[in-house]
Scaffold this motif. Sequence first.
Motif: not given
Length: 143
Positions: A8-9, A36-38, A54-55, A84
């Motif tokens: 993530g991050q 956890t994010n793009a 993602t996600g 996240e």
Amino acid sequence: MRIAVIDGQGGGIGKHITVRLRQELPPEVEILALGTNAAATVAMLKAGANEGATGERAILYNVPRVDVITGSLAVILADAMLGELTPTMAAAVAASPARKILLPVNRSGVEIIGVTTEPLPHLIEALVQRLKVFCQKGGSEDV
């Protein structure tokens, strides 16, 4: 063999893991970047992952469909990575039948007794060597 790298991050740890796995493992090993994010997903894709998603939904869908899950210990801790990593994601990773080979990075307030403090590059190298043995043994649980 399918390996999911979860991060993530900014995706920095996942990026470094992906680079080393791509260098050390045979080309037929598939690396799946789960962010956890793009930004995390993109960083791992640029580092050589075969595919990325993602996600929360992507993580829930894919973790039961891989042979190995790797990343930091945070991937099994609810609300890690500054929130996240949702509790649902952590539960899905923990419940996955995949072998989990995780880095004991202590950013979530969890300390594992018996684990020595090592610089991140040393931990990633140990993780890569462990995964090489696991892949060579064909995913054997005896490793």
